[in-house]
Design a protein around this motif. Structure first.
Motif, PDB file in Angstrom:
ATOM      1  N   PHE A  57      54.715  43.243  43.384  1.00  0.00           N
ATOM      2  CA  PHE A  57      55.837  42.429  43.843  1.00  0.00           C
ATOM      3  C   PHE A  57      56.849  42.361  42.708  1.00  0.00           C
ATOM      4  CE2 PHE A  57      57.933  38.296  43.541  1.00  0.00           C
ATOM      5  CZ  PHE A  57      58.613  38.241  44.758  1.00  0.00           C
ATOM      6  N   THR A  58      58.133  42.581  43.008  1.00  0.00           N
ATOM      7  CA  THR A  58      59.172  42.502  41.990  1.00  0.00           C
ATOM      8  C   THR A  58      60.292  41.582  42.447  1.00  0.00           C
ATOM      9  OG1 THR A  58      60.341  44.455  42.860  1.00  0.00           O
ATOM     10  CG2 THR A  58      58.704  44.831  41.123  1.00  0.00           C
ATOM     11  N   TRP A  59      60.841  40.844  41.482  1.00  0.00           N
ATOM     12  CA  TRP A  59      62.019  40.000  41.708  1.00  0.00           C
ATOM     13  C   TRP A  59      62.948  40.173  40.526  1.00  0.00           C
ATOM     14  CZ3 TRP A  59      64.095  36.300  38.552  1.00  0.00           C
ATOM     15  CH2 TRP A  59      65.175  35.570  39.080  1.00  0.00           C
ATOM     16  N   THR A  60      64.237  40.321  40.799  1.00  0.00           N
ATOM     17  CA  THR A  60      65.226  40.453  39.736  1.00  0.00           C
ATOM     18  C   THR A  60      66.359  39.464  39.944  1.00  0.00           C
ATOM     19  OG1 THR A  60      66.329  42.227  40.985  1.00  0.00           O
ATOM     20  CG2 THR A  60      64.771  42.894  39.269  1.00  0.00           C
ATOM     21  N   LEU A  96      58.304  44.057  47.980  1.00  0.00           N
ATOM     22  CA  LEU A  96      56.937  44.577  47.976  1.00  0.00           C
ATOM     23  C   LEU A  96      56.931  46.099  48.006  1.00  0.00           C
ATOM     24  CD1 LEU A  96      55.246  42.085  50.466  1.00  0.00           C
ATOM     25  CD2 LEU A  96      54.901  42.188  47.993  1.00  0.00           C
ATOM     26  N   ASP A  97      58.073  46.721  47.713  1.00  0.00           N
ATOM     27  CA  ASP A  97      58.187  48.180  47.761  1.00  0.00           C
ATOM     28  C   ASP A  97      57.629  48.844  46.503  1.00  0.00           C
ATOM     29  OD1 ASP A  97      59.273  48.121  50.222  1.00  0.00           O
ATOM     30  OD2 ASP A  97      61.321  48.577  49.623  1.00  0.00           O
ATOM     31  N   LEU A 123      54.517  40.928  39.770  1.00  0.00           N
ATOM     32  CA  LEU A 123      53.106  40.637  39.981  1.00  0.00           C
ATOM     33  C   LEU A 123      52.430  41.916  40.460  1.00  0.00           C
ATOM     34  CD1 LEU A 123      53.367  37.258  41.941  1.00  0.00           C
ATOM     35  CD2 LEU A 123      52.689  37.516  39.537  1.00  0.00           C
ATOM     36  N   LEU A 124      51.159  42.067  40.138  1.00  0.00           N
ATOM     37  CA  LEU A 124      50.428  43.256  40.564  1.00  0.00           C
ATOM     38  C   LEU A 124      48.969  42.911  40.789  1.00  0.00           C
ATOM     39  CD1 LEU A 124      50.762  46.483  40.789  1.00  0.00           C
ATOM     40  CD2 LEU A 124      49.553  46.506  38.591  1.00  0.00           C
ATOM     41  N   THR A 125      48.430  43.399  41.887  1.00  0.00           N
ATOM     42  CA  THR A 125      46.991  43.383  42.115  1.00  0.00           C
ATOM     43  C   THR A 125      46.511  44.821  42.253  1.00  0.00           C
ATOM     44  OG1 THR A 125      45.188  42.560  43.528  1.00  0.00           O
ATOM     45  CG2 THR A 125      47.252  43.122  44.624  1.00  0.00           C
ATOM     46  N   SER A 126      45.398  45.118  41.604  1.00  0.00           N
ATOM     47  CA  SER A 126      44.952  46.510  41.560  1.00  0.00           C
ATOM     48  C   SER A 126      43.444  46.580  41.717  1.00  0.00           C
ATOM     49  CB  SER A 126      45.366  47.150  40.230  1.00  0.00           C
ATOM     50  OG  SER A 126      45.028  48.520  40.196  1.00  0.00           O
ATOM     51  N   PHE A 127      42.989  47.588  42.504  1.00  0.00           N
ATOM     52  CA  PHE A 127      41.573  47.844  42.727  1.00  0.00           C
ATOM     53  C   PHE A 127      41.257  49.276  42.287  1.00  0.00           C
ATOM     54  CE2 PHE A 127      43.044  44.840  45.860  1.00  0.00           C
ATOM     55  CZ  PHE A 127      42.065  43.864  45.871  1.00  0.00           C
ATOM     56  N   ARG A 128      40.016  49.482  41.884  1.00  0.00           N
ATOM     57  CA  ARG A 128      39.554  50.837  41.565  1.00  0.00           C
ATOM     58  C   ARG A 128      38.086  50.960  41.932  1.00  0.00           C
ATOM     59  NH1 ARG A 128      39.169  50.804  34.893  1.00  0.00           N
ATOM     60  NH2 ARG A 128      37.750  49.006  34.720  1.00  0.00           N
TER      61      ARG A 128
END
Length: 396
Positions: free
Chosen positions: A41-44, A58-59, A390-395
């Protein structure tokens, strides 16, 4: 293709929930399958970064599936497919990230040597080879002064061959990589906009290019030093009624890297010079030589076993002889802050489990030098702006 783009990220999530043992294939010793999925998620406060970030975006999604197989002790085969959505820079792209044969033709207790053949990741600085996997990055976004996201495909991989050699000793280990091949990403529109100022009638084609990196590690990576050099060649093929000729931009980056990686504290710094030679495009783009300059200093500290904080100062100059951009603005009428960027970054990383990570970071930026032209109009850019991600990441 639409079906694949829609369901690939969902399949990656589902696969990530399956225990690794479920991927073991009877009778296929040496076969490994891994994958990852990251949603950001990005906000500027101004400008755009990965979509319409002024309102929150959310791109930003990365999903990959890789497989490796070792038929013999000296040969490994590996490939990875990657799906990436990053605003207009990477609009729902599905690509073959790498596909290679790794042949170790010499191996002893003091070192080894071998060849990588196929689509191979470029040994560019400290992070380029693993930048797709969020778990290996120091922050959500790598230092943009050196690891540009707008033209990431150009430096990521090449179709060709690389030699590697390693030498181990009690006083440290040496690693050498030398490669030649045809770089990927030369035909991307963002590269065209950056070089020619917009979408043109013709296309860029890759030509044979070269890269090399020499690195030294002490005590298994406690201290790491490296120097990277490359010569990136490509050629513009004019289209119908094109006012540009068949020009050839040549980029020669040189990067010096240093890192201390302790148990709780890590310090990293990289300094880069980019020698750019543009010639042959005709009177609408006169022959020119420009030297860009970049560097960053970064520190990370493991506050708790699963919680890490990071602080970074990142500086980018498109032209080291015009760091303020005033000469550029006088000649072109464009804003001078398009030629530089200074970025303060503060971030947190929480490893919830070995397979799931959460991240948050804040950027305070002065300048717009590394913004993507596909998402930001040159005249409409704001010089001073903030970026929150923000970032959520799975591996697995």
């Amino acid at each position: 293709m639409k079906f694949v783009r829609k369901w690939l990220p969902i399949l990656i999530v589902a696969w990530g929930a399956v225990p690794v043992s479920a991927w073991e294939v009877p009778g296929a010793d040496g076969l490994q399958v891994h994958g990852f999925l990251s949603q950001g998620f990005t906000w500027t406060s101004g400008n755009r970064w990965y979509g319409r970030s002024e309102d929150g975006s959310l791109d930003f999604l990365e999903a990959g599936l890789n497989v490796s197989y070792r038929p013999t002790a000296s040969l490994m085969l590996a490939a990875q497919g990657l799906y990436r959505r990053a605003g207009r820079v990477d609009p729902n792209q599905l690509r073959l990230d790498y596909a290679l044969a790794d042949w170790t033709f010499w191996s002893r207790s003091v070192g080894r040597a071998g060849l990588l053949l196929g689509r191979v990741k470029n040994p560019f600085g400290l992070y380029s080879e693993t930048r797709d996997v969020a778990f290996t990055r120091p922050t959500i976004f790598l230092p943009q002064s050196i690891y540009f996201d707008r033209t990431r495909n150009l430096g990521l991989a090449s179709d060709g061959v690389q030699f590697y050699g390693e030498r181990y000793s009690d006083w440290g280990d040496w690693f050498l990589r030398l490669g030649l091949g045809w770089p990927n990403g030369v035909g991307d529109k963002e590269f065209e906009r950056l070089t020619l100022g917009g979408d043109r009638a013709g296309d860029f084609d890759p030509h044979l290019s070269y890269i090399g990196r020499l690195s030294y590690e002490y005590q298994g990576g406690l201290v790491r030093l490296a120097v990277t050099g490359a010569i990136v060649n490509d050629r513009y093929q004019p289209g119908r009624d094109d006012f540009f000729r068949a020009g050839e931009p040549r980029l020669k980056p040189l990067i010096f890297s240093a890192q201390y990686h302790g148990e709780r504290l890590s310090l990293t710094g990289e300094y880069a010079l980019r020698f750019l030679d543009i010639h042959g495009f005709g009177r609408h783009l006169p022959d020119t030589e420009i030297t860009g300059e970049s560097y960053y200093l970064q520190g990370s500290y493991r506050v708790l076993p699963k919680l890490e904080a990071v602080l970074r100062y990142d500086v980018y100059f498109a032209d080291r002889d015009d760091t303020s951009g005033r000469r550029y603005a006088r000649l072109t009428g464009r804003p001078r802050h398009a030629r530089f960027a200074r970025d303060w970054t503060v971030g947190l990383r929480w490893d919830v489990t070995p397979w799931w990570m959460l991240r948050a970071e804040w950027h305070k930026v002065d300048g717009t030098g590394w913004l993507a032209a596909s998402e930001n109009d040159m005249q409409g850019r704001q010089r001073r702006w903030h970026l929150f991600a923000l970032l959520t990441s799975f591996r697995f």
